[in-house]
Design an enzyme around this catalytic site. Structure first.
Site, PDB file in Angstrom:
ATOM      1  N   HIS A 188       0.908  -1.161   0.012  1.00  0.00           N
ATOM      2  CA  HIS A 188       0.236  -0.004   0.089  1.00  0.00           C
ATOM      3  C   HIS A 188       0.967   1.265  -0.198  1.00  0.00           C
ATOM      4  O   HIS A 188       0.199   2.439  -0.396  1.00  0.00           O
ATOM      5  CB  HIS A 188      -0.945  -0.096   1.245  1.00  0.00           C
ATOM      6  CG  HIS A 188      -2.035  -0.911   1.167  1.00  0.00           C
ATOM      7  ND1 HIS A 188      -2.699  -1.365   2.288  1.00  0.00           N
ATOM      8  CD2 HIS A 188      -2.315  -1.872   0.188  1.00  0.00           C
ATOM      9  CE1 HIS A 188      -3.409  -2.330   1.911  1.00  0.00           C
ATOM     10  NE2 HIS A 188      -3.139  -2.646   0.595  1.00  0.00           N
TER      11      HIS A 188
ATOM     12  N   PHE B 188      -1.007  -8.077   4.729  1.00  0.00           N
ATOM     13  CA  PHE B 188       0.308  -7.574   4.609  1.00  0.00           C
ATOM     14  C   PHE B 188       0.191  -6.235   3.804  1.00  0.00           C
ATOM     15  O   PHE B 188       1.465  -5.877   3.100  1.00  0.00           O
ATOM     16  CB  PHE B 188       0.933  -8.633   3.918  1.00  0.00           C
ATOM     17  CG  PHE B 188       0.981 -10.031   4.336  1.00  0.00           C
ATOM     18  CD1 PHE B 188       1.429 -10.372   5.697  1.00  0.00           C
ATOM     19  CD2 PHE B 188       0.318 -10.919   3.612  1.00  0.00           C
ATOM     20  CE1 PHE B 188       1.300 -11.666   6.172  1.00  0.00           C
ATOM     21  CE2 PHE B 188       0.165 -12.334   4.400  1.00  0.00           C
ATOM     22  CZ  PHE B 188       0.668 -12.539   5.503  1.00  0.00           C
ATOM     23  N   CYS B 189      -0.756  -5.469   3.957  1.00  0.00           N
ATOM     24  CA  CYS B 189      -0.881  -4.107   3.609  1.00  0.00           C
ATOM     25  C   CYS B 189      -0.562  -4.324   2.000  1.00  0.00           C
ATOM     26  O   CYS B 189       0.012  -3.563   1.081  1.00  0.00           O
ATOM     27  CB  CYS B 189       0.348  -3.159   4.099  1.00  0.00           C
ATOM     28  SG  CYS B 189      -0.048  -2.761   5.659  1.00  0.00           S
ATOM     29  N   ALA B 190      -1.067  -5.453   1.309  1.00  0.00           N
ATOM     30  CA  ALA B 190      -1.130  -5.696  -0.008  1.00  0.00           C
ATOM     31  C   ALA B 190      -2.420  -6.486  -0.482  1.00  0.00           C
ATOM     32  O   ALA B 190      -2.636  -7.376  -1.191  1.00  0.00           O
ATOM     33  CB  ALA B 190       0.059  -6.400  -0.241  1.00  0.00           C
TER      34      ALA B 190
END
Length: 431
Positions: free
Chosen positions: A117, A357-359
């Site tokens: 992100h 995982f901020c993805a």
């Protein structure tokens, strides 16, 4: 047995188990935040008596602090092979670096859907437009899709990760640099995962901007950097308005300073800069082959062990096509990721990361949006740490947990004490 490569703070930490007693902590959450190197902590301790104001203080401590800040910029620049006129912009972390660059980029930005992100969300706020390329089944086809997008309409910037924080796959920066420059775009690299594991020479590669975080480079003291070409940063409005970012101020006008000062208003994080430079020195002094051998042995032990466990699936984008960092993200059949992570911690003293995982766009593609578990190794990891993870997972898939867990997958009850200075209550985790 593979021993650790460099000592880290907390390397001798013991943690409690729900079943009673303590065990050495197996920290396999390095990809999220790496512990401080012992040498980094020592440098910070050495510097702290001299900590003072910078740039305008006349005292000896101020002179030392000012010199240390300037030296830190030079050390970082040397570590990443910066060009002589590149700016080393001090920021808080990779996310901060890309938000700064997003405020400076003079046009449209092309990214991949594999990004963290930190390299997706800032471009929503940029003056231009973000265009996202969805990864294809093969790396070659993905590169072709990137080139087609760059050829379809001019872009100012191609912004890509150096290595996926989910799969550990290293992207071919030389090829991506060539694609960007061939179509008149610059290239910015999210080096948060790559820089702690691989040597990066931005001048040799032709990378225009590189951002990375101290907390992933064994220097968790709140500093990161954006290193790159000065012109966009010089033309951009100051990232923050305040003292230190100006040449002069009147009640009616202001003359802004040139980068890096232009985008570093307020008192700088000198301690963080000193720590980051110390980490760069430590990693730079390691023979590259030594670090690669250490990581490869642990990575292969981890991935081979996971492959032998029934019901465990390791996530990947282009299997067998790229270099891999020392991490593996996986799912366990019929076991929610939060339960797997809590179980490993509570019953085996193993720290991993679970979530998306901020993805999120990448997890949507790889798991349909479901959470997964990530184990990652580093300079302070031993083969015994990896074996404890694998042994714990083997027990989980064969016999299940020994303890009870509630509807949120938390141990119930949880008798493990926290240090009193930590507040006494366990915070919820995940995301």
């Amino acid at each position: 047995m593979t021993s650790f490569l460099l000592p880290v703070v907390g390397g001798d930490l013991r943690v409690p188990l729900v079943t009673g007693g303590t065990v050495p902590y197996a920290n396999l959450d390095i990809a999220a935040s790496a512990p401080a190197l012992g040498s980094v902590a020592e440098r910070v301790t050495q510097f702290l008596p001299y900590y003072s104001s910078v740039h305008r203080g006349a005292g000896h401590a101020s002179a030392v602090s000012t010199a240390a800040l300037a030296a830190a910029r030079r050390t970082v620049a040397e570590f990443v092979g910066a060009r002589h006129d590149d700016v080393v912009q001090l920021v808080r972390n990779t996310t901060d670096g890309f938000n700064l660059l997003a405020a400076a980029v003079p046009g449209e930005v092309v990214t991949l859907d594999v990004e963290h992100h930190a390299n997706l969300l800032p471009w929503h706020r940029a003056a231009g437009v973000r265009r996202t390329v969805t990864g294809r089944a093969t790396l070659a086809a993905t590169l072709e899709a990137v080139e087609a997008e760059l050829a379809r309409r001019p872009a100012a910037l191609l912004a890509v990760t150096g290595a996926s924080n989910v799969t550990g796959e290293v992207l071919p920066l030389d090829a991506l640099v060539g694609l960007a420059h061939r179509h008149g775009a610059r290239i910015a690299v999210d080096g948060a995962q790559l820089v702690p594991h691989r040597r990066v020479d931005i001048a040799a590669l032709g990378v225009d901007y590189l951002a990375f975080s101290g907390h992933k480079l064994y220097a968790p003291y709140g500093a990161g950097v954006l290193v790159g070409r000065p012109d966009w940063l010089a033309d951009a409005a100051p990232y923050l308005a305040g003292g230190g970012a100006v040449r002069s101020v009147s009640l009616d006008d202001v003359a802004w300073a040139e980068p890096p000062a232009r985008h570093e208003a307020g008192t700088p994080n000198v301690v963080g800069a000193v720590a980051l430079a110390a980490a760069c020195e430590a990693l730079g002094s390691l023979a590259e082959t030594t670090q690669l051998r250490h990581e490869a042995a642990l990575r292969d032990r981890l991935r081979d062990g996971l492959a032998c466990l029934p019901g465990v699936r390791v996530l990947g984008l282009w299997p067998g096509e790229t270099d891999l960092l020392g991490l593996a993200t996986f799912t366990v059949e019929d076991r929610p990721a939060p339960l797997v992570a809590q179980y490993l911690s509570a019953e085996h003293g193993v720290g991993v990361r679970h979530g998306r995982f901020c993805a999120h766009p990448l997890l949507d593609r790889l798991t349909g949006g479901a959470m997964a578990v990530r184990a990652s190794v580093g300079l302070g990891t031993s083969s015994g740490d990896v074996d404890r993870l694998l042994d714990g997972l083997a027990q989980l898939v064969s016999t299940g947990p020994r303890w009870t867990y509630d509807d949120e997958h938390l141990p119930a009850p949880d008798p493990r004490p926290l240090p009193t200075w930590a507040g006494g209550e366990r915070a919820r985790v995940g995301g």
